[in-house]
Design an enzyme around this catalytic site. Structure first.
Site, PDB file in Angstrom:
ATOM      1  N   GLU A  48      -2.036 -25.208  25.080  1.00 39.91           N
ATOM      2  CA  GLU A  48      -1.434 -25.067  23.761  1.00 39.91           C
ATOM      3  C   GLU A  48      -2.494 -24.759  22.708  1.00 39.91           C
ATOM      4  O   GLU A  48      -2.293 -23.901  21.846  1.00 39.91           O
ATOM      5  CB  GLU A  48      -0.681 -26.351  23.363  1.00 39.91           C
ATOM      6  CG  GLU A  48       0.395 -26.761  24.337  1.00 39.91           C
ATOM      7  CD  GLU A  48      -0.072 -27.733  25.420  1.00 39.91           C
ATOM      8  OE1 GLU A  48       0.732 -28.590  25.832  1.00 39.91           O
ATOM      9  OE2 GLU A  48      -1.244 -27.634  25.860  1.00 39.91           O
ATOM     10  N   HIS A 100      -6.892 -27.496  26.074  1.00 35.53           N
ATOM     11  CA  HIS A 100      -5.529 -27.439  26.587  1.00 35.53           C
ATOM     12  C   HIS A 100      -4.906 -26.073  26.334  1.00 35.53           C
ATOM     13  O   HIS A 100      -5.290 -25.351  25.409  1.00 35.53           O
ATOM     14  CB  HIS A 100      -4.673 -28.522  25.948  1.00 35.53           C
ATOM     15  CG  HIS A 100      -5.006 -29.896  26.432  1.00 35.53           C
ATOM     16  ND1 HIS A 100      -4.208 -30.984  26.177  1.00 35.53           N
ATOM     17  CD2 HIS A 100      -6.051 -30.368  27.153  1.00 35.53           C
ATOM     18  CE1 HIS A 100      -4.737 -32.064  26.728  1.00 35.53           C
ATOM     19  NE2 HIS A 100      -5.870 -31.707  27.320  1.00 35.53           N
ATOM     20  N   CYS A 124      -2.277 -32.299  21.155  1.00 34.85           N
ATOM     21  CA  CYS A 124      -1.753 -30.945  20.987  1.00 34.85           C
ATOM     22  C   CYS A 124      -0.539 -30.954  20.065  1.00 34.85           C
ATOM     23  O   CYS A 124      -0.362 -30.037  19.254  1.00 34.85           O
ATOM     24  CB  CYS A 124      -1.398 -30.325  22.335  1.00 34.85           C
ATOM     25  SG  CYS A 124      -2.844 -29.850  23.306  1.00 34.85           S
ATOM     26  N   CYS A 131       0.645 -32.899  25.019  1.00 34.01           N
ATOM     27  CA  CYS A 131       0.110 -34.237  24.785  1.00 34.01           C
ATOM     28  C   CYS A 131       0.167 -34.517  23.284  1.00 34.01           C
ATOM     29  O   CYS A 131       0.424 -33.624  22.477  1.00 34.01           O
ATOM     30  CB  CYS A 131      -1.325 -34.344  25.306  1.00 34.01           C
ATOM     31  SG  CYS A 131      -2.543 -33.443  24.312  1.00 34.01           S
TER      32      CYS A 131
END
Length: 157
Positions: free
Chosen positions: A75, A73, A102, A99
């Site tokens: 992040e 992801h 994360c 999410c």
């Protein structure tokens, strides 16, 4: 969740995260992230994609089961690439909030604020467990500010 008025720097960093999202090869969801310090300096950036050295084949990216197991992801990429302490910094993410996985990583880094954009995508909200993200941030004392994406554009506010 915080509802503070966004500054021109917040708009700049969200717009930059939106621009960086375009670097993702994911055909369905492109996400960008910017981490900035209190002096408005960019510490790190990231976008969602397969790990470095792993081939971005269309077969992998279009198969949700495979993609979800392999993708890093935005992040997480920004956190990994920062290679420094992130305590007290602000993380900007486009086009949706982090999410829950994360969010747990963000809590561990010491980031003090997350600024994201609102989404009305119910499928994403359910699969990303945004409710858990909000709960973790609240418990950890991380300020979550949600921006209406319609207020952002290429021009400064």
């Amino acid at each position: 969740m915080n509802t503070r008025k966004l500054t021109h720097w917040d708009h700049r960093f969200l717009n930059l995260a939106r621009f960086i999202a375009n670097w993702s090869k994911d055909p369905s969801t492109q996400v960008g992230c910017v981490i900035a310090d209190p002096m408005m300096r960019i510490v790190s950036t990231g976008f969602n994609g397969l790990p470095s050295g792993v081939e971005d084949t269309i077969e992998r990216l279009e198969n949700r089961d495979i993609k979800y197991e392999m993708v890093v992801h935005a992040e997480r990429n920004a956190i990994i690439d920062a290679k420094r302490d992130l305590s007290g910094l602000t993380l900007y993410v486009w086009p949706l909030m982090p999410c829950s996985v994360c969010a747990a990583m963000i809590v561990q880094t010491g980031v003090s604020e997350v600024i994201a954009t609102t989404t009305d995508n119910e499928r994403l909200a359910a699969s990303c467990h945004f409710d858990l993200t909000e709960a973790m941030f609240a418990e950890a004392g991380i300020t979550l500010t949600m921006a209406d994406p319609s207020f952002l554009d290429e021009n400064e506010p």
